[in-house]
Design an enzyme around this catalytic site. Sequence first.
Site, PDB file in Angstrom:
ATOM      1  CB  CYS A  72      28.090   4.663 -13.207  1.00  5.42           C
ATOM      2  SG  CYS A  72      28.752   6.338 -13.141  1.00  5.42           S
ATOM      3  CB  CYS A 115      35.750   6.139 -15.693  1.00  4.40           C
ATOM      4  SG  CYS A 115      34.955   7.328 -14.610  1.00  4.40           S
ATOM      5  CE  LYS A 170      37.664  11.953  -9.023  1.00  5.80           C
ATOM      6  NZ  LYS A 170      36.931  11.157 -10.027  1.00  5.80           N
ATOM      7  CB  CYS A 214      29.012  10.340 -18.633  1.00 10.46           C
ATOM      8  SG  CYS A 214      30.199  10.436 -17.276  1.00 10.46           S
ATOM      9  CE  LYS A 232      41.436   9.358 -10.515  1.00  6.95           C
ATOM     10  NZ  LYS A 232      40.568   9.002 -11.642  1.00  6.95           N
ATOM     11  CB  CYS A 271      33.718   3.525 -17.782  1.00  3.57           C
ATOM     12  SG  CYS A 271      32.160   4.119 -18.462  1.00  3.57           S
ATOM     13  NE  ARG A 293      37.031   2.984  -7.437  1.00  4.90           N
ATOM     14  CZ  ARG A 293      36.775   4.221  -7.870  1.00  4.90           C
ATOM     15  NH1 ARG A 293      37.534   5.225  -7.477  1.00  4.90           N
ATOM     16  NH2 ARG A 293      35.770   4.466  -8.682  1.00  4.90           N
TER      17      ARG A 293
HETATM   18 FE1  SRM Z   1      35.894   7.342 -12.528  1.00  8.06          FE
HETATM   19  C1  SRM Z   1      33.452   9.176 -11.084  1.00  8.06           C
HETATM   20  C2  SRM Z   1      34.162   4.540 -12.042  1.00  8.06           C
HETATM   21  C3  SRM Z   1      38.648   5.566 -13.294  1.00  8.06           C
HETATM   22  C4  SRM Z   1      37.286  10.141 -13.906  1.00  8.06           C
HETATM   23  N1  SRM Z   1      34.126   6.934 -11.639  1.00  8.06           N
HETATM   24  C5  SRM Z   1      33.285   7.832 -11.062  1.00  8.06           C
HETATM   25  C6  SRM Z   1      32.151   7.094 -10.322  1.00  8.06           C
HETATM   26  C7  SRM Z   1      32.582   6.895  -8.908  1.00  8.06           C
HETATM   27  C8  SRM Z   1      30.761   7.749 -10.439  1.00  8.06           C
HETATM   28  C9  SRM Z   1      30.342   8.723  -9.367  1.00  8.06           C
HETATM   29  O1  SRM Z   1      31.098   9.671  -9.024  1.00  8.06           O
HETATM   30  O2  SRM Z   1      29.216   8.562  -8.886  1.00  8.06           O
HETATM   31  C10 SRM Z   1      32.137   5.766 -11.122  1.00  8.06           C
HETATM   32  C11 SRM Z   1      31.592   4.537 -10.394  1.00  8.06           C
HETATM   33  C12 SRM Z   1      30.963   3.604 -11.382  1.00  8.06           C
HETATM   34  C13 SRM Z   1      30.630   2.272 -10.830  1.00  8.06           C
HETATM   35  O3  SRM Z   1      29.430   1.943 -10.761  1.00  8.06           O
HETATM   36  O4  SRM Z   1      31.533   1.515 -10.486  1.00  8.06           O
HETATM   37  C14 SRM Z   1      33.564   5.706 -11.610  1.00  8.06           C
HETATM   38  N2  SRM Z   1      36.340   5.424 -12.525  1.00  8.06           N
HETATM   39  C15 SRM Z   1      35.463   4.399 -12.400  1.00  8.06           C
HETATM   40  C16 SRM Z   1      36.090   3.068 -12.739  1.00  8.06           C
HETATM   41  C17 SRM Z   1      35.559   1.909 -11.927  1.00  8.06           C
HETATM   42  C18 SRM Z   1      35.913   2.829 -14.239  1.00  8.06           C
HETATM   43  C19 SRM Z   1      36.127   1.436 -14.720  1.00  8.06           C
HETATM   44  O5  SRM Z   1      35.243   0.962 -15.414  1.00  8.06           O
HETATM   45  O6  SRM Z   1      37.155   0.830 -14.432  1.00  8.06           O
HETATM   46  C20 SRM Z   1      37.570   3.414 -12.499  1.00  8.06           C
HETATM   47  C21 SRM Z   1      38.001   3.173 -11.087  1.00  8.06           C
HETATM   48  C22 SRM Z   1      39.465   3.484 -10.932  1.00  8.06           C
HETATM   49  C23 SRM Z   1      40.023   3.139  -9.584  1.00  8.06           C
HETATM   50  O7  SRM Z   1      40.229   1.961  -9.330  1.00  8.06           O
HETATM   51  O8  SRM Z   1      40.306   4.072  -8.829  1.00  8.06           O
HETATM   52  C24 SRM Z   1      37.553   4.919 -12.780  1.00  8.06           C
HETATM   53  N3  SRM Z   1      37.686   7.778 -13.356  1.00  8.06           N
HETATM   54  C25 SRM Z   1      38.646   6.890 -13.689  1.00  8.06           C
HETATM   55  C26 SRM Z   1      39.618   7.489 -14.550  1.00  8.06           C
HETATM   56  C27 SRM Z   1      40.801   6.769 -15.207  1.00  8.06           C
HETATM   57  C28 SRM Z   1      42.060   6.890 -14.425  1.00  8.06           C
HETATM   58  O9  SRM Z   1      42.086   7.435 -13.322  1.00  8.06           O
HETATM   59  O10 SRM Z   1      43.085   6.436 -14.941  1.00  8.06           O
HETATM   60  C29 SRM Z   1      39.223   8.807 -14.735  1.00  8.06           C
HETATM   61  C30 SRM Z   1      39.911   9.839 -15.656  1.00  8.06           C
HETATM   62  C31 SRM Z   1      41.157  10.387 -15.062  1.00  8.06           C
HETATM   63  C32 SRM Z   1      40.857  11.552 -14.176  1.00  8.06           C
HETATM   64  O11 SRM Z   1      40.607  11.350 -13.000  1.00  8.06           O
HETATM   65  O12 SRM Z   1      40.850  12.685 -14.678  1.00  8.06           O
HETATM   66  C33 SRM Z   1      38.017   8.974 -13.973  1.00  8.06           C
HETATM   67  N4  SRM Z   1      35.466   9.326 -12.451  1.00  8.06           N
HETATM   68  C34 SRM Z   1      36.134  10.299 -13.151  1.00  8.06           C
HETATM   69  C35 SRM Z   1      35.444  11.544 -12.972  1.00  8.06           C
HETATM   70  C36 SRM Z   1      35.841  12.916 -13.601  1.00  8.06           C
HETATM   71  C37 SRM Z   1      36.798  13.644 -12.732  1.00  8.06           C
HETATM   72  C38 SRM Z   1      37.049  15.048 -13.197  1.00  8.06           C
HETATM   73  O13 SRM Z   1      38.141  15.543 -13.010  1.00  8.06           O
HETATM   74  O14 SRM Z   1      36.138  15.694 -13.709  1.00  8.06           O
HETATM   75  C39 SRM Z   1      34.322  11.279 -12.156  1.00  8.06           C
HETATM   76  C40 SRM Z   1      33.262  12.287 -11.669  1.00  8.06           C
HETATM   77  C41 SRM Z   1      33.739  13.117 -10.523  1.00  8.06           C
HETATM   78  O15 SRM Z   1      34.776  12.881  -9.916  1.00  8.06           O
HETATM   79  O16 SRM Z   1      33.022  14.069 -10.218  1.00  8.06           O
HETATM   80  C42 SRM Z   1      34.369   9.871 -11.857  1.00  8.06           C
HETATM   81 FE1  SF4 Z   2      30.262   6.532 -14.808  1.00  7.56          FE
HETATM   82 FE2  SF4 Z   2      30.907   8.357 -16.596  1.00  7.56          FE
HETATM   83 FE3  SF4 Z   2      32.803   7.159 -15.188  1.00  7.56          FE
HETATM   84 FE4  SF4 Z   2      31.548   5.804 -17.023  1.00  7.56          FE
HETATM   85  S1  SF4 Z   2      32.811   7.615 -17.404  1.00  7.56           S
HETATM   86  S2  SF4 Z   2      31.932   5.093 -14.916  1.00  7.56           S
HETATM   87  S3  SF4 Z   2      29.504   6.634 -16.915  1.00  7.56           S
HETATM   88  S4  SF4 Z   2      31.270   8.499 -14.367  1.00  7.56           S
END
Ligand code: SRM
Ligand code: SF4
Length: 566
Positions: free
Chosen positions: A433, A476, A206, A472, A208, A427, A74
Amino acid sequence: MSDNEIPEVERIKRDSRHLRGTIAQGLLDTSTGGISDADKALLKFHGSYQQDDRDLRDERRRQKLEPDHQFMVRARLPGGVLTPQQWLAFDELATKYSSGSLRITTRQTFQLHGVQKQNLKKVIAGISQLQASTIAACGDVNRNVVASVNPLLSAAHAEVYQWARRLSDEFRPKTGAYSEIWLDGEPVAVIEDEEPLYRDVYLPRKFKIGIAIPPVNDIDVFAQDLGYVAIIEGGQLVGFNIAVGGGMGAANGERPTYPELADIVGFVTPGQLVEATHHTIAIQRDFGDRKDRMHARFKYTIDDRSLDWFRQELEARLGYKLERAREYRFETNGDRFGWVEGENGRWHLTLLIEAGRLIDRGEHSWLTGMREIARIHQGEFRLTCNQNLIIANVAAAERAQIDALVAAHRLDDYLRTSGIRRDVIACVALPTCGLAMAESERYVPVLVPKLEAMLDRLGLLNEPVHLRLSGCPNGCSRPFLGEIALTGRAVGRYELRIGADFAGERMNACYLENADEPAILAALEKLFTDFAAKRRKGEHFGDFVARTGVVKPPARRPDRPAGVLP
Ligand code: SRM
Ligand code: SF4
């Protein structure tokens, strides 16, 4: 705290010598396509995740092979801005070393998937040579700082982008580990104050930051840990309202976790922005929960102590009182498609990119098309938090040439799309993922035509509806801010949520739990039918189901009794 009291990740960070661990040695180990568990945790801070292709997982297990290890990389692109030269170089890295696509994320950057271990250093070094980076694109640190990309560009928009860059640079980790591992920098002795802000254990989770420019909330400012609402008066940027404690993740663990919107606590001038950000991050560093990662996001620090506590703590560290927040109004959290002319007579074209996936597939030659556009384009590109793409800063005389390439490569879906397809965010989910429970990105082309047919029958085909899919509940795609959202629970099963507003200021609520496609379609058909018959003039779908009591969207912090989850 003793080692028994802290999660493994806290210990790994502490013992990592500022994120070095044994990543460099692990990359040289040719006996496996993966790296050690401790290095996997540290690698995130360098902008990469170890993954495996889940479509192949069972078959490889049957064949007694190790999982098909591969890496997601990323980039850190503050404000989602990149030059044509950077575009071409990302394209080349993706074509040579990844599974052949560039993926625009919901935080306006690129992800490459499917990078093999032996190529990881080439990819990360390659990105660093582009005046870009991958550092802290993931991990327990401040991430890529996002900013509004409203194509109605003005001098104030340009200034906001510069602030996003400044915050991104200021609050990236300072460790020398990144250049040592990826750029063949000379190893240096680890010094005690290598990380003056993050110290040796970084943040509990994390963090943001995003800046939105009203009336367009295209970054979902209230989903950020720290959101800034830019206040522009008389064409001048006068400062920012500060919103704290947003986050989307919700998971079923021992302790309930929940999505939450950030709340506004005051106003800072541009001159106060960096200091206020520094202290806010430091407050989370000092008070965030380091014993329970499920409870470690900034939103819980605030919920446990209150907004007033945070404001007082910030004011004490700043040494002055925050000014009262200024008036603002958001109209939408979607993107605006097509050509728009900026204040200075330059043009900006927003293209619809389904689920942000730039790939050559079927009649769409999107990766090739964008390569050809990057070869002739003189301005820049901007990636949006809704996973779309802006060809920005185009002279009027060059529009026709760009339009021709856009049409030739079928990048012009925005001209023919329905109201619901225009604003879908999905997402990544399966197959890369590791946390996905259901399909998301790959479900868009299956689900959306069925919804379009239904909306067409009801005369609602062009009605804008914000739909968000997540594999899930981690959120994201920021699904809790979708007028309609599906969050995956199991293969083929989703929670159906409805009732968010159109501007990212109110979350939705659960309408159906654990529903399969027939149940989801039946429910939506009934809701759309009522909407078509009984909506008020100009009323959006999310507002309609909230007003008529179909669901009761959650109250926001100050109006919610203490201890009650949203
Ligand atoms: Fe996310 C984890 C993809 C934006 C909340 N996110 C993940 C992981 C890395 C899975 C993992 O931990 O093993 C995913 C990788 C999937 C893949 O194969 O690429 C993943 N997140 C993404 C992306 C690529 C979604 C997309 O389709 O665009 C986004 C990348 C953003 C970036 O460029 O940095 C992405 N993730 C977000 C957002 C939206 C935002 O930030 O505006 C959120 C919700 C906002 C937030 O953070 O609360 C988000 N991602 C999560 C979470 C839940 C965090 C939490 O507080 O519980 C996880 C899981 C974790 O961190 O444990 C997670
Ligand atoms: Fe993976 Fe869940 Fe984030 Fe979708 S919402 S990219 S399934 S961690």
